[in-house]
Design a protein around this motif. Structure first.
Motif, short mmCIF file in Angstrom:
data_model
loop_
_atom_site.label_atom_id
_atom_site.label_comp_id
_atom_site.label_asym_id
_atom_site.label_seq_id
_atom_site.Cartn_x
_atom_site.Cartn_y
_atom_site.Cartn_z
N ASP A 1 0.07 5.77 2.62
CA ASP A 1 1.40 5.63 3.22
C ASP A 1 1.46 6.31 4.59
OD1 ASP A 1 1.05 8.09 1.83
OD2 ASP A 1 3.20 8.47 2.00
N GLU A 2 0.47 7.15 4.88
CA GLU A 2 0.49 7.87 6.17
C GLU A 2 -0.28 7.14 7.26
OE1 GLU A 2 -0.65 12.02 5.55
OE2 GLU A 2 0.29 11.87 3.59
N GLY A 3 -0.98 6.06 6.91
CA GLY A 3 -1.73 5.33 7.93
C GLY A 3 -3.12 4.95 7.44
N GLU A 4 -4.01 4.72 8.40
CA GLU A 4 -5.35 4.26 8.04
C GLU A 4 -6.41 5.12 8.72
OE1 GLU A 4 -5.78 0.16 9.08
OE2 GLU A 4 -4.30 -0.51 7.61
N ARG A 5 -7.57 5.19 8.09
CA ARG A 5 -8.71 5.81 8.75
C ARG A 5 -9.95 4.96 8.51
NH1 ARG A 5 -11.86 9.11 5.12
NH2 ARG A 5 -10.88 9.21 3.08
N PHE B 1 3.12 6.52 -5.13
CA PHE B 1 3.04 6.72 -6.58
C PHE B 1 1.77 7.48 -6.96
CE2 PHE B 1 2.00 5.70 -10.94
CZ PHE B 1 3.24 5.74 -11.59
N LEU B 2 0.64 7.08 -6.35
CA LEU B 2 -0.64 7.73 -6.66
C LEU B 2 -0.60 9.21 -6.29
CD1 LEU B 2 -3.08 4.94 -5.41
CD2 LEU B 2 -2.97 5.80 -7.76
N LYS B 3 0.01 9.53 -5.16
CA LYS B 3 0.13 10.94 -4.73
C LYS B 3 0.97 11.73 -5.72
CE LYS B 3 -0.11 10.87 0.24
NZ LYS B 3 0.72 10.84 1.45
N ILE C 1 0.85 -1.20 0.00
CA ILE C 1 0.00 0.00 0.00
C ILE C 1 0.88 1.25 0.00
CG2 ILE C 1 -1.51 1.37 1.52
CD1 ILE C 1 -3.12 -1.11 2.01
N LYS C 2 1.97 1.18 0.77
CA LYS C 2 2.85 2.34 0.89
C LYS C 2 3.37 2.78 -0.48
CE LYS C 2 6.88 3.84 3.55
NZ LYS C 2 7.86 4.03 2.48
#
Lengths: 284, 156
Positions: free
Chosen positions: A140-144, A19-21, A13-14
């Protein structure tokens, strides 16, 4: 013939998120492809990069975790429809998943893709809504965590920020008796998108005072619709003729099907929604 | 940029160069020469392009060639063995379930997949399996008959 694009596959996911960002609107996620490839072919989507997330671990399959069921976003519609936990605890979802596309489409189409495609009549979303599904969104920054009902912003638009990927769908296994049904009408009996689909779930159906009703309807608003006003009205009520008349009124006030739909007129959709609502009054 | 993919088609291994925007259907037909699967609609609605990826039927017009790297593909050509057609194909011939023939490979692949999953399919199962398969000669009745008759010939 598809217009040219580059293809890139990630196993975390990271990496996919970074890449998506970095590439913003130039990059588009590819899961099962049954909507994305159709949109590319129709030139409605012109990605520079297709980002295949099917190599990412932990996004596939259905797990029971104590009182919860966790569905990986890459689980296919056929896998959802055939899963023993889903059949046992969430039969309305089983029925919705089984009506999506056709058998071959369901072998590719993923439940996460069906959600993120943002269709107001997505056949897995309508049942998920009456089960109060939550979604886990990762980057990459975590989950919500978010309620699925808050995930839809408009036709084809969902609440995913830059670099965010839908990871899991969480369903709480009901610890009370429930009765529910999935309804769907389409123009032809063969493969067709729903002209209208609807899910009704009744918790504690045999106790009038403890009854709770949940209703969701597709293709009658810009997003898949939970009809909270009607749910509140029906909960704790005896299902009589007088209540049905009032319920019908509340239902119709909440529907806003657009003119010019290829599949059905607003009038037809409203009549079908009322017809399906009558199930509550005839079968419960 | 072209990518190298390895795949197995009907039991034979291939290593080929493909553009990322080529569909599996295009790769099978134009690169590898398996012209059994047909392109009808190109948007997953007609079923003429049905092939199996790892034994599961899919619409190959909605899959990219690059996505099947490492996969095992079966096309209609792979149903016959030692130049003998399969029982499903024989049933289609017996019932005259072929008019122009364009949809036939997809129909046969769908019914063959049905028999691998359901040992004694009823009419509803057959119609569900054929839901995403269009025949524009409108010969569905003989196709459903052939699917039923295939029971006599189908060997697991």
């Amino acid at each position: 013939m598809l217009i040219p694009f580059e293809y890139i596959k990630f196993d975390s996911i990271k990496d996919a998120s970074v890449f998506l960002k970095e590439h913003g609107d130039d990059a588009h996620i590819l899961a099962g492809g049954t909507d994305v490839i159709v949109k590319i072919r129709a030139r409605k989507l012109k990605p520079k990069y297709l980002v295949d997330i099917k190599g990412i671990e932990g996004l596939k399959g259905i797990e029971k975790d104590r009182d919860k069921i966790v569905i990986g976003a890459l689980t296919t519609a056929n896998e959802v429809a055939k899963n023993t936990h889903i059949k046992e605890y969430f039969p309305v979802l089983k029925d919705g998943a089984w009506t999506l596309g056709d058998y071959e489409i369901r072998n590719r189409a993923t439940i996460g893709g069906n959600i993120c495609n943002g269709s107001p009549s997505a056949d897995t979303v309508i049942p998920l809504l009456v089960y109060d599904a939550k979604v886990i969104i990762a980057s990459d920054e975590g989950e919500r965590v978010e309620a699925l009902d808050k995930f839809f912003k408009g036709p084809g638009k969902v609440n995913l920020g830059p670099g965010e990927i839908l990871k899991n769908i969480i369903l709480n296994i009901p610890d009370y008796p429930v009765k529910g049904k999935f309804f769907r009408v389409s123009r032809v009996e063969g493969m067709d998108l729903a002209s209208l689909n609807m899910a009704i779930l009744v918790a504690n159906p045999d106790s009038i005072s403890d009854r709770k009703v949940r209703i969701s309807i597709g293709a009658v608003a810009p997003v898949p619709l939970r009809v909270y006003e009607l749910e509140e009205f029906l909960s704790g009520k005896e299902f009589t003729k007088e209540i049905f008349d009032k319920a019908k009124e509340i239902l119709l006030n909440n529907l806003n099907p657009r003119e010019g739909s290829l599949r059905a007129t607003p009038y037809y959709k409203k009549r079908m929604a009322v017809h399906y609502l009558s199930w509550l009054f005839e079968e419960i | 940029m072209k990518k190298i993919i390895k795949l197995r088609v009907n039991g034979e291994d291939y290593e080929i160069l493909v553009e990322p925007y080529w569909t599996l259907l295009k790769v099978l037909r134009d690169v590898l020469g398996f012209t059994g699967p047909k392109e009808g609609c190109g948007i997953g609605e007609c079923g003429a392009c049905t092939v199996y990826i790892d034994d599961k039927p899919v619409k190959s017009c909605l899959v990219l060639g690059v996505e099947v790297n490492g996969a095992n593909i079966t096309t209609i050509e792979g149903l016959s063995q030692n130049k003998k057609i399969s029982g499903i194909q024989k049933a289609f011939i017996d019932e005259g379930a072929v008019q122009c023939g364009f949809c036939t490979p997809g129909m046969v692949m769908a019914i063959n997949a049905l028999y691998t999953n359901v040992s004694d399919p009823g009419e509803d199962d057959i119609k569900e399996a054929l839901k995403g398969h269009l025949c524009r000669c409108t010969g569905y009745e003989t196709i459903v008959k052939a699917a039923k008759r295939a029971k006599e010939y189908y060997k697991r």
